[in-house]
Design an enzyme around this catalytic site. Structure first.
Site, PDB file in Angstrom:
ATOM      1  N   HIS A   1       0.880  -1.178   0.000  1.00  0.00           N
ATOM      2  CA  HIS A   1       0.000   0.000   0.000  1.00  0.00           C
ATOM      3  C   HIS A   1       0.916   1.227   0.000  1.00  0.00           C
ATOM      4  O   HIS A   1       1.757   1.385  -0.887  1.00  0.00           O
ATOM      5  CB  HIS A   1      -0.914  -0.108   1.230  1.00  0.00           C
ATOM      6  CG  HIS A   1      -2.056   0.854   1.292  1.00  0.00           C
ATOM      7  ND1 HIS A   1      -2.409   1.679   0.249  1.00  0.00           N
ATOM      8  CD2 HIS A   1      -2.943   1.129   2.296  1.00  0.00           C
ATOM      9  CE1 HIS A   1      -3.461   2.407   0.617  1.00  0.00           C
ATOM     10  NE2 HIS A   1      -3.804   2.099   1.853  1.00  0.00           N
TER      11      HIS A   1
ATOM     12  N   GLY B   1       5.729   0.106  -6.895  1.00  0.00           N
ATOM     13  CA  GLY B   1       5.298   1.283  -7.658  1.00  0.00           C
ATOM     14  C   GLY B   1       4.621   0.900  -8.960  1.00  0.00           C
ATOM     15  O   GLY B   1       4.299   1.779  -9.771  1.00  0.00           O
TER      16      GLY B   1
ATOM     17  N   HIS C   1      -1.956  -2.206  -9.752  1.00  0.00           N
ATOM     18  CA  HIS C   1      -2.997  -1.618  -8.904  1.00  0.00           C
ATOM     19  C   HIS C   1      -4.217  -2.516  -8.934  1.00  0.00           C
ATOM     20  O   HIS C   1      -4.537  -3.106  -9.958  1.00  0.00           O
ATOM     21  CB  HIS C   1      -3.367  -0.216  -9.409  1.00  0.00           C
ATOM     22  CG  HIS C   1      -4.035   0.625  -8.368  1.00  0.00           C
ATOM     23  ND1 HIS C   1      -5.360   0.488  -8.059  1.00  0.00           N
ATOM     24  CD2 HIS C   1      -3.541   1.586  -7.555  1.00  0.00           C
ATOM     25  CE1 HIS C   1      -5.660   1.348  -7.093  1.00  0.00           C
ATOM     26  NE2 HIS C   1      -4.579   2.024  -6.772  1.00  0.00           N
TER      27      HIS C   1
ATOM     28  N   ASP D   1       2.675   5.872  -6.559  1.00  0.00           N
ATOM     29  CA  ASP D   1       3.869   5.802  -5.708  1.00  0.00           C
ATOM     30  C   ASP D   1       5.163   5.809  -6.514  1.00  0.00           C
ATOM     31  O   ASP D   1       6.232   6.108  -5.967  1.00  0.00           O
ATOM     32  CB  ASP D   1       3.827   4.532  -4.837  1.00  0.00           C
ATOM     33  CG  ASP D   1       2.768   4.625  -3.763  1.00  0.00           C
ATOM     34  OD1 ASP D   1       2.586   5.728  -3.224  1.00  0.00           O
ATOM     35  OD2 ASP D   1       2.108   3.618  -3.485  1.00  0.00           O
TER      36      ASP D   1
ATOM     37  N   ARG E   1      -3.724  11.753   3.378  1.00  0.00           N
ATOM     38  CA  ARG E   1      -4.832  10.784   3.397  1.00  0.00           C
ATOM     39  C   ARG E   1      -5.700  10.917   4.645  1.00  0.00           C
ATOM     40  O   ARG E   1      -6.835  10.400   4.680  1.00  0.00           O
ATOM     41  CB  ARG E   1      -4.258   9.373   3.227  1.00  0.00           C
ATOM     42  CG  ARG E   1      -5.259   8.233   3.063  1.00  0.00           C
ATOM     43  CD  ARG E   1      -6.241   8.388   1.914  1.00  0.00           C
ATOM     44  NE  ARG E   1      -5.680   8.346   0.576  1.00  0.00           N
ATOM     45  CZ  ARG E   1      -5.444   7.262  -0.159  1.00  0.00           C
ATOM     46  NH1 ARG E   1      -5.717   6.082   0.347  1.00  0.00           N
ATOM     47  NH2 ARG E   1      -4.966   7.355  -1.384  1.00  0.00           N
TER      48      ARG E   1
ATOM     49  N   ARG F   1     -18.545  -7.198   9.701  1.00  0.00           N
ATOM     50  CA  ARG F   1     -18.241  -8.487  10.321  1.00  0.00           C
ATOM     51  C   ARG F   1     -18.432  -9.577   9.275  1.00  0.00           C
ATOM     52  O   ARG F   1     -19.511 -10.185   9.176  1.00  0.00           O
ATOM     53  CB  ARG F   1     -19.184  -8.673  11.509  1.00  0.00           C
ATOM     54  CG  ARG F   1     -18.734  -9.563  12.654  1.00  0.00           C
ATOM     55  CD  ARG F   1     -18.414 -10.932  12.198  1.00  0.00           C
ATOM     56  NE  ARG F   1     -18.153 -11.842  13.286  1.00  0.00           N
ATOM     57  CZ  ARG F   1     -17.706 -13.064  13.058  1.00  0.00           C
ATOM     58  NH1 ARG F   1     -17.444 -13.483  11.835  1.00  0.00           N
ATOM     59  NH2 ARG F   1     -17.510 -13.878  14.080  1.00  0.00           N
TER      60      ARG F   1
END
Ligand code: CMC
Length: 374
Positions: free
Chosen positions: A221, A257, A260, A311, A336, A355
């Site tokens: 991430h 990098g 996605h 990134d 963020r 849940r």
């Protein structure tokens, strides 16, 4: 009920959101309906932060009030500052960020109050104080004197001022602002989903953001921007890039990098950030990383048809700006916080405990033997 497993919740729609969407018709990430690159061209980061948190772009008056509030909340308590000075110097700044937000939760008088108004007040405090805490750690771990925030500086300018003791030229500040705008929000990514999951038990916003920071740290991430820089440092010079990337792909390595979960033919944030990376490289008169960037990107597309994500250009851009590599993901955090907060507020407004179920693959039922019988 079907036991079909969607590992990683791949393709599963778990809730609704009004905050952001990748719109296929314009092939772009949008915040509240506006394309992120359009916002980069016409707004500064504070306007986009306001948009994400409030749903609409601010008028001049609203922006002034928002900026005033943010600047007022920058000051850290003496306890938090003293704690930051005591954080182990070798600890990762993402851990320092997580701990600082957690300490802010200990100090905040409204921690338990999850009403929309209290939540917005807490958001402003976390939004204003987290970059200040990080900049304080940036200097404290180098044994340097901590610099106080300045009310006459913008969000980005103040971060530079507090890390380096000076504000760079306007183009560099704009490139930083653009990176913050592009990092601000991305729907149900891992860290946002973490924040929403924590919120769904009606826990508090400091806890949700603390958890989100832990989630963002991982190299799959937010941590990828740091890994990109490690990769570029390993490659060292453009002449080595072709051989390095081909060998890495032959070894079936994951190239940081790139790739996605949502964008399969290119991250819509990349062209804008690539442009600003180029501008910063020009100002800094250092084209080495740009050359490495282009070679690695071409091979990734030619051999794997895998495109860069945001990134990839932010890593070398932050490096050229002078930030330590382990501060790249914390910069992602300070931006963020806006997206996470909007989602936390949205989750509270229409909450349902998150849940999911699991398909059990463990032992069949068995009887417990006493310790002396085992
Ligand atoms: N390098 C090499 N191969 C890759 C890469 C990569 N960066 N990304 C995907 N692949 C391959 C992967 O090996 C797999 O191949 P195969 O089908 O032969 O096993 C195929 O492409 C599909 O990949 P996946 O990992 O199943 O896709 P995913 O949607 O689960 O993962 C990802 C997405 C971002 C975790 C992955 O692309 C990755 O690990 N990228 C590197 C880390 C990175 O840059 N993360 C930043 C994400 S975007 C911004 C952010 O959130 O910070």
């Amino acid at each position: 009920m079907s036991d079909e497993i969607k590992k990683g919740l791949l393709g599963i729609v778990v809730d609704e959101t009004e905050v952001s969407k990748v719109m296929p018709e314009i092939n772009s990430l949008t915040y509240r309906g506006y394309a992120a690159q359009d916002l980069c061209a016409k707004c500064k980061f504070e306007e986009v932060a306001y948009l994400i948190l409030n749903g609409e772009l601010p008028t001049k008056k609203q922006l002034k009030k928002f900026e005033k509030e943010e600047r007022k909340e920058r000051k850290l308590s003496k306890t938090l500052l003293d704690d930051i000075k005591k954080f182990p110097k070798k600890s990762h700044p993402m851990d320092a960020a997580r701990t600082a937000v957690s300490i802010m939760g200990l100090e905040d008088k409204e921690t338990k109050d999850n009403s929309p108004k209290a939540n917005m007040r807490k958001v402003m405090r976390i939004f204003a104080k987290t970059p200040v805490a990080l900049a304080a750690f940036y200097r404290a771990r180098k044994g340097k004197k901590i610099i106080s925030p300045k009310k006459n500086l913008s969000f980005s300018e103040n971060f530079f001022h507090m890390c380096f003791g000076k504000v760079p030229n306007k183009e560099i500040v704009k490139a930083f602002d653009v990176s913050l705008i592009l990092y601000a929000e991305h729907s149900f990514n891992v860290s946002t989903f973490t924040a929403r999951t924590i919120t769904s038990s009606l826990s508090d916003i400091h806890g949700a953001i603390t958890g989100a920071i832990a989630s963002l740290k991982g190299p799959l991430h937010g941590g990828a921007n740091e890994e990109v820089m490690h990769m570029m440092n390993k490659i060292k010079k453009p002449e080595n890039a072709l051989k390095w990337i081909n060998k890495a792909l032959d070894n079936k390595d994951v190239i940081m990098g790139f790739g996605h979960r949502v964008y399969k033919s290119g991250d819509s944030r990349v062209p804008t950030m690539r442009e600003y990376f180029g501008k910063v490289a020009k100002i800094k008169k250092d084209k080495k990383f740009e050359k490495i960037y282009d070679i690695v990107e071409k091979v990734m597309i030619d051999r794997k048809n895998i495109h860069p994500n945001v990134d990839y250009p932010t890593g070398p851009t932050y490096h050229l700006m002078g930030f330590d590599t382990d501060f790249f993901t914390p910069i992602f955090v300070i931006s963020r916080i806006t997206g996470w907060s909007a989602h936390i507020i949205e989750q509270h407004a229409a909450n349902k405990l998150i849940r999911p179920l699991a398909s059990y693959r463990g032992n069949k039922h068995r009887k417990v033997l006493q310790l002396n019988q085992r």
